[in-house]
Design a protein around this motif. Structure first.
Motif, short mmCIF file in Angstrom:
data_model
loop_
_atom_site.label_atom_id
_atom_site.label_comp_id
_atom_site.label_asym_id
_atom_site.label_seq_id
_atom_site.Cartn_x
_atom_site.Cartn_y
_atom_site.Cartn_z
N CYS A 135 0.83 -1.21 0.00
CA CYS A 135 0.00 0.00 0.00
C CYS A 135 0.87 1.26 0.00
CB CYS A 135 -0.92 0.01 1.22
SG CYS A 135 -2.14 -1.31 1.25
N ASN A 174 2.34 1.37 -3.57
CA ASN A 174 1.46 0.92 -4.65
C ASN A 174 2.17 -0.13 -5.50
OD1 ASN A 174 -0.83 0.67 -6.22
ND2 ASN A 174 -0.35 2.45 -7.50
N ALA A 196 -3.45 -0.64 -6.06
CA ALA A 196 -4.62 0.24 -6.09
C ALA A 196 -5.80 -0.37 -6.84
CB ALA A 196 -4.25 1.59 -6.71
N LEU A 238 -6.09 8.20 -1.40
CA LEU A 238 -4.68 7.85 -1.20
C LEU A 238 -3.75 8.32 -2.31
CD1 LEU A 238 -5.12 4.24 0.23
CD2 LEU A 238 -4.79 6.38 1.48
N MET A 251 -2.87 7.25 -5.20
CA MET A 251 -1.94 6.19 -5.59
C MET A 251 -1.57 6.30 -7.06
SD MET A 251 -3.41 3.01 -3.32
CE MET A 251 -1.83 2.23 -3.00
N SER A 283 2.23 6.96 -3.26
CA SER A 283 0.92 7.10 -2.64
C SER A 283 0.99 8.20 -1.58
CB SER A 283 0.48 5.78 -1.98
OG SER A 283 1.26 5.56 -0.79
#
Length: 319
Positions: free
Chosen positions: A142, A145, A154, A187, A189, A194
């Motif tokens: 996360c 990404n 994502a 976020l 991303m 991100s």
């Protein structure tokens, strides 16, 4: 004070209380916690065993003004030979629970993408197949990404629960942080970036939204991605994955190969002969070796092709 002059005995005791004394180590070699097998000692390494313990540890460090480095699987890191000052919080199998609810999978930050994908296959859920071979934790995936084969985190991420660091105070310390849940739409991303990365947020848990599928087909696709990785990547050698980001309009590995750098070495660091986009540790390489080789590759590619290669490997600690 300890000789590293950053963390008092009082703070060490408070951290032990936050995560449990058995989950605190002093002067732990970071070479034990990175896929490159490189890195000097961290002053303090914590392995909290719940999201609440993570928050307690982070708040303790914030209030004490102690720098914190969060490490997942260590699969994209180059840690300096002198190690890391302050506290390293490891989020790995100590916080790695995975639960399936309908077409959603909830995973703690330390769960490996591989294990989340396998849980999805067991539940006949599709969407994670291209990502399952990436050696990242959920938190790390996360954060950057993570992606492969034209897919990225994502694509299947629905939301994350994150620790948001508190405001910096006049004395250099920070206020306690807060915990909030953020939708993927919040976020920002993009390619290997991100808002989590940009704002220093720390992932505690994530939720993936998948689709019903056929288990046999899901596993067949996963096997195909595995074979493709094994054929093309030096998976049996210590590395931090792809060393460079893909430059627009080019492939880093091909540029490096065309520059005549296949197998080039500095010390025990080598441009992989199997895939020139990887720098590998042939045994006993130092961070200085890897740095010097990265710079050599960048210089040669720049001189021969006028292309700037940007490292994808993240440098942390003292070099």
């Amino acid at each position: 004070m300890h000789e590293y002059d950053l963390i008092s005995d009082e703070v060490v005791c408070a951290l032990g209380a936050a995560v449990g004394e058995d989950n605190l180590k002093l002067f732990e070699p970071m070479s034990e916690h990175t896929t490159f097998k490189i890195g000097g000692p961290a002053d303090v390494v914590l392995t909290p065993t719940s999201p609440d313990a993570i928050v307690r540890a982070l708040d303790t460090c914030a209030i004490a003004g102690v720098p914190v480095t969060v490490v997942g699987n260590g699969s994209d890191l180059l840690v300096g030979d002198r190690g890391i000052r302050g506290v390293v919080v490891l989020l790995r199998d100590n916080v790695a629970s995975i639960t399936v609810s309908g077409t959603r999978i909830h995973a703690e930050a330390g769960a490996l993408l591989r294990d989340v994908a396998l849980a999805a296959a067991d539940a006949e859920l599709t969407g994670l197949e291209p990502l399952w071979g990436i050696p990242a934790t959920v938190g790390g995936a996360c954060h950057m990404n993570a992606g492969a084969y034209d897919a990225c985190t994502a694509d299947v991420l629905e939301s994350v629960k994150v620790y948001v660091p508190g405001a910096e105070l006049a004395d250099g310390s920070r206020a306690r942080g807060t915990v909030r849940t953020m939708d993927v739409s919040e976020l920002a991303m993009g390619y290997r970036k991100s808002r989590i990365h940009d704002e220093g947020l720390i992932v505690l848990e994530a939720t993936f939204a998948l689709a019903p599928g056929n288990e046999r087909m899901i596993r067949s696709e996963m096997d195909d991605y595995r074979r493709r990785r094994e054929e093309k990547q030096p998976l049996k050698m210590a590395s931090a994955g792809s060393t460079f980001k893909r430059p627009q309009g080019y492939f880093a590995g091909k540029l490096i190969m065309d520059a005549g750098l296949r197998g080039a070495r500095v010390g025990a660091a080598q441009v992989s002969e199997k895939h020139c986009g990887f720098v590998v540790n042939t045994g006993g390489a130092t961070a200085a070796d890897v740095n010097a080789l990265i710079e050599r590759v960048q210089d040669e590619v720049r001189q021969q092709f006028g292309v700037e290669l940007e490292p994808e490997v993240k440098r942390i600690g003292e070099f």
